[in-house]
Structures are given as C-alpha cells and as structure tokens.
Design a protein around this motif. Structure first.
Motif, mmCIF file in Angstrom:
data_model
loop_
_atom_site.group_PDB
_atom_site.id
_atom_site.type_symbol
_atom_site.label_atom_id
_atom_site.label_comp_id
_atom_site.label_asym_id
_atom_site.label_seq_id
_atom_site.Cartn_x
_atom_site.Cartn_y
_atom_site.Cartn_z
ATOM 1 N N ARG A 151 5.524 1.577 0.456
ATOM 2 C CA ARG A 151 5.533 0.371 -0.558
ATOM 3 C C ARG A 151 5.751 0.846 -2.119
ATOM 4 N N ASN A 154 3.814 -3.728 -5.136
ATOM 5 C CA ASN A 154 2.903 -4.705 -4.193
ATOM 6 C C ASN A 154 2.430 -5.932 -5.143
ATOM 7 N N SER A 155 3.142 -6.652 -5.700
ATOM 8 C CA SER A 155 3.093 -7.963 -6.228
ATOM 9 C C SER A 155 2.096 -8.044 -7.432
ATOM 10 N N ASP A 158 0.595 -4.485 -8.589
ATOM 11 C CA ASP A 158 1.491 -3.865 -9.412
ATOM 12 C C ASP A 158 1.730 -4.347 -10.716
ATOM 13 N N SER A 161 3.632 -10.089 -10.000
ATOM 14 C CA SER A 161 3.264 -10.984 -9.316
ATOM 15 C C SER A 161 4.451 -11.650 -8.626
ATOM 16 N N ILE A 164 7.883 -7.854 -4.204
ATOM 17 C CA ILE A 164 7.228 -6.730 -3.447
ATOM 18 C C ILE A 164 8.563 -6.030 -3.069
ATOM 19 N N ASP A 166 9.832 -2.601 -0.708
ATOM 20 C CA ASP A 166 9.541 -1.542 0.367
ATOM 21 C C ASP A 166 10.751 -0.360 0.155
ATOM 22 N N LYS A 249 8.971 -9.377 8.020
ATOM 23 C CA LYS A 249 8.833 -9.149 6.603
ATOM 24 C C LYS A 249 10.085 -8.342 6.334
ATOM 25 N N THR A 250 9.743 -7.257 5.702
ATOM 26 C CA THR A 250 10.791 -6.262 5.137
ATOM 27 C C THR A 250 11.510 -5.511 6.099
ATOM 28 N N ASP A 255 2.010 -1.070 5.846
ATOM 29 C CA ASP A 255 0.322 -1.123 5.288
ATOM 30 C C ASP A 255 -0.325 -0.579 6.218
ATOM 31 N N HIS A 425 -0.777 0.136 -1.479
ATOM 32 C CA HIS A 425 -0.587 -1.413 -1.547
ATOM 33 C C HIS A 425 -2.032 -1.858 -2.376
#
Length: 445
Positions: A151, A154-155, A158, A161, A164, A166, A249-250, A255, A425
């Motif tokens: 990742r 991570n929103s 990092d 907001s 994300i 990956d 998800k991605t 994670d 993460h």
C-alpha cells in the motif's frame, strides 16, 4: 565608500526579494496567506469543537459547523478555510456540500505557514504527500526483491483522506472514496505517474461511498484506466500471486502480509484449514512453510480459480494443497459432525459489520463462526481469526466476542498475538476510525 556599497547591496537584496514568488515570502498567519487567494469561503466551527480539529482530527462533521461565510457559497471540492468561533482560521481543507464529512482538513495553520508552497494548493500538496508516502514505504523496505505488492497511500494515515493507492508490480490501483479525489483525478494520476516504477494506473471508484459523497456515480469515468490489463503477477514474501484487477477491493489484501508471514513460520508439519481463503494467501503461506496438508475453502468461484492458479504458479503439489467451493458455515458444521479437526485453522471472513448500527447482529455472526472454527481446531491447536469490520475493531468487542465463542464451543482460549494491518497501512491516532483490521492468534484448549 564601503558604507555606500553595503547600502547598495541591501537595496539590491530587497529588490530581488520583491521579485521572488509569493511562496517564498514569510507569512505569520493563514489569514495573511489566504489574502492572496480571493473568494475563499470560511467554515466556522461551533463553540467547543475547535480543539478536536486542532488536535489533528481530519474530518469536520457537519454537526461541528456553526455557519459558512462566502459569496457565492462553496461547492463540493472547493478549498475552504476552517475557522474557530472568532473567525480565525485554524487550517484549510476541501469542502463537501452533501456529505456528513463537511470538510476534509488538509493542513493546519502551523504547517501551512511552515510550508507555504503547499498551502491552499491541492495539486502541490498531493505531490508532497505522495513523496512522503513513497519515502515511508522505502524506509520500510518496500518494494523489495521478494515483495512488490504494498500500500502506497492509506487515506487518513497518509494525510490524504479518501485516497487509497495499492501498488502491484508496476501497476498502481487507486481506490477513490471522496468527492475531492474524483474532482482532482488528473492531478492524482499525474502525481502517481511521476513515480518511476509505475507504468499503469487503474482507477477504481468506491461507488457506494461516493454516492454518500453526493456524486452522480453514473457520470464517473470508467475505472479501467488500463483496461487491457485484467490480471497482474506479483510476489509477496517470496510467494507468487496472480492479482485480478477486477477482484475484491483493489484486487489483493496487502494488509494481511505480516499475518500471512506468521502463518508461513508456524505451519511446518501441520494440517491446515483456511476458511474464506479468497485467492489463497494464508493457505499458500502454510504450504510454503512446510504444512503437511492444506485445504482452502471459499464460496466464490472466481476467488477459488485465482487460488488454484496461485498454487500452480508456486509449483505446490495439488495432493498437498487443495481448494474447495464450500459455504463456510456448512463446511464447518459438517466437520464438527464428523469430528474432523485441524492443527491450525485460519478464519478471515468478509466484512460483517459495515456500519456500527449492525454491530450487535454482526457480533452474533462472528461468535457463531468462531465457535465452529474452535470446535474443528485440535485441542492445543491454533486459530488465527480476523475481523476486517471497522465497527468491530473500533468497538473493542472482538476479543469479548471470541471469549463468548469459546464458551459456546466448550473450549478455552488464550491469546498468543494481537495484530492489525501491515505497517504500510499507517493509522492517524487522531482518527481511530481508520483502524479496521483485527487479527488474533489463539491457542484453543
């Protein structure tokens, strides 16, 4: 003569300073800096709410807002100042006219003054935050010769907001869950595209969340930014995986990397069951760690096809590693009835509590699943059990739920390890809602 020359140098220096770009000129307050940006609206916080955001909480809820000053009023995606009750700015962020998250704070005043080059400039801030995120991952040894799936962003962890990212080999998969991310998509893609190792970007908007953000999702651009690519091969902890870019998800759960690594280290000579195995991550690590027999079960046929492909990719003997299409509850009930047990069981179900309001019913499901898993774990054996529900993790109820499951199963448990997501993460402690994954390794007696 010396005095005259010195004075002339001073005059020349001041003349040069006046020609410098505004970002190099010192500002003492965000209000002064904002004076160069005409038309900025102010979001005024209610009395008693300011400290929460000064302490770092990035999400300004609509209930914390007293009033909004601006003509015309701001629209979704606009840069706004966030101010206390006396209208003194404490920071700036990105506005949303519809979402319960009225503003996503991007910088507080002290940081904006310290680094004025990024203040009130989303594109420059994006570049800076992505650079910081990249440096952090490099310091963690990512990517490496044996791991190139990780990742990158991570929103809130990092400080971006709603964003994300990956990375799978040379592909960056962007999961967008905020209106501002969609608005600044070209800038996001441009910033990511400057990373040398990235050749492709796959854009995956989180449709359900973006609806809550007030977006007309039917107008969203097709997320297949590299549509000619459906799958990509990656390596994690020395094990090869095929990642479906259209998967959950991605496409890959980076994670769980450190938790999968633990399974690798404790599986030698064991009989292992991986429940809700998805693409086989835990099962493959058990096999690579020397497990005698490994079974992975999942109800999703596409997931099982990936898992089988991954087993072949790593040249695992199909007689030692197998994957079955089974309902988790029915499979475990049948195993209980036949008194079939495993030395090590991994239980990683999908998100059962997407909202806090369903936490009570979800707790019952987690309790029942774990009770069954404990009954098919040999006495003295190990159970690795997970919850990816943020509501469950943040409630702190998962361990109590597991204790209830043990009572239901007639077993005794001890906690050997408590973990969360891998270190790429990061979580902002001022936004604990960013914590979602809980992983326990239990001894079952």
């Amino acid at each position: 003569m010396l005095q005259i020359q010195f004075s002339a140098r001073i005059v020349k220096s001041f003349s040069s300073l006046s020609a410098l770009p505004s970002s190099t000129v010192a500002f003492s307050t965000l209000q002064e800096l904002a004076a160069n940006h005409k038309g900025l609206a102010k979001v005024i916080l209610k009395k008693g709410k300011t400290q929460l955001f000064k302490d770092g909480s990035p999400m300004v809820y609509s209930g914390a807002v007293d009033r909004i000053i601006g003509r015309p009023p701001p629209i979704t995606g606009d840069v706004v100042l966030v101010s206390d009750g006396s209208e003194k700015p404490i920071g700036w962020g990105l506005y949303n006219s519809t979402s319960m998250f009225c503003v996503r704070l991007m910088q507080l005043e002290d940081e904006a003054i310290r680094d004025a080059s990024c203040a009130l400039d989303v594109e420059k801030l994006l570049e800076r935050r992505l650079d910081d995120a990249l440096k952090l991952r490099r310091s963690l040894g990512l990517p490496s010769a044996d791991t190139n799936a990780y990742r990158l962003v991570n929103s809130e962890g990092d400080r971006l907001s709603g964003l994300i990212v990956d990375v799978f080999g040379d592909i960056a998969v962007v999961a967008s869950s905020a209106a501002w991310v969609e608005k600044y998509r070209p800038a996001v893609e441009s910033s990511i595209g400057r990373i040398n190792a990235i050749s492709h970007i796959n854009w995956r908007p989180s449709i359900d969340i973006l609806k809550e953000e007030g977006l007309n999702v039917s107008n969203l651009k097709n997320f297949k930014a590299c549509s000619h690519l459906e799958k990509v091969k990656v390596i994690e902890n020395g094990i090869f995986y095929t990642v479906s870019l259209e998967g959950q998800k991605t496409g890959f759960y980076a994670d769980q990397r450190e938790n999968r690594c633990l399974i690798h280290s404790i599986s030698k000579g064991l009989r292992v069951l991986d429940v809700c195995c998805y693409s086989g991550g835990f099962a493959l690590n058990a096999a690579a760690g020397g497990a005698d027999d490994v079974i992975g079960i999942d109800s999703s046929l596409p997931a099982l096809e990936l898992a089988k492909e991954n087993a072949q990719l790593n040249n695992f003997d199909p007689g030692r590693v197998s994957f079955l299409k089974e309902d988790a509850v029915e499979f475990m009930k049948k195993a209980v009835s036949q008194n079939e047990m495993w030395d090590l069981v991994i239980l990683d179900p999908p998100k059962l509590a997407p909202r806090r309001k369903v936490l009570q019913s979800a707790s019952g499901m987690y309790r029942s699943l774990n009770s069954l898993a404990m009954q098919i774990t040999k006495r003295g054996g190990l159970l690795m059990t997970c919850s990816c529900s943020g509501a469950m993790t943040q409630s702190g109820l998962f361990l109590r739920t597991l204790q209830g499951a043990a009572t239901m199963a007639g077993r005794k448990i001890t906690v050997l390890r408590h973990a969360g997501a891998a270190c790429d993460h990061p979580i902002d402690p001022s936004y604990p809602e960013g914590a979602y994954l809980t992983n326990y390794l239990l001894r079952v007696l």
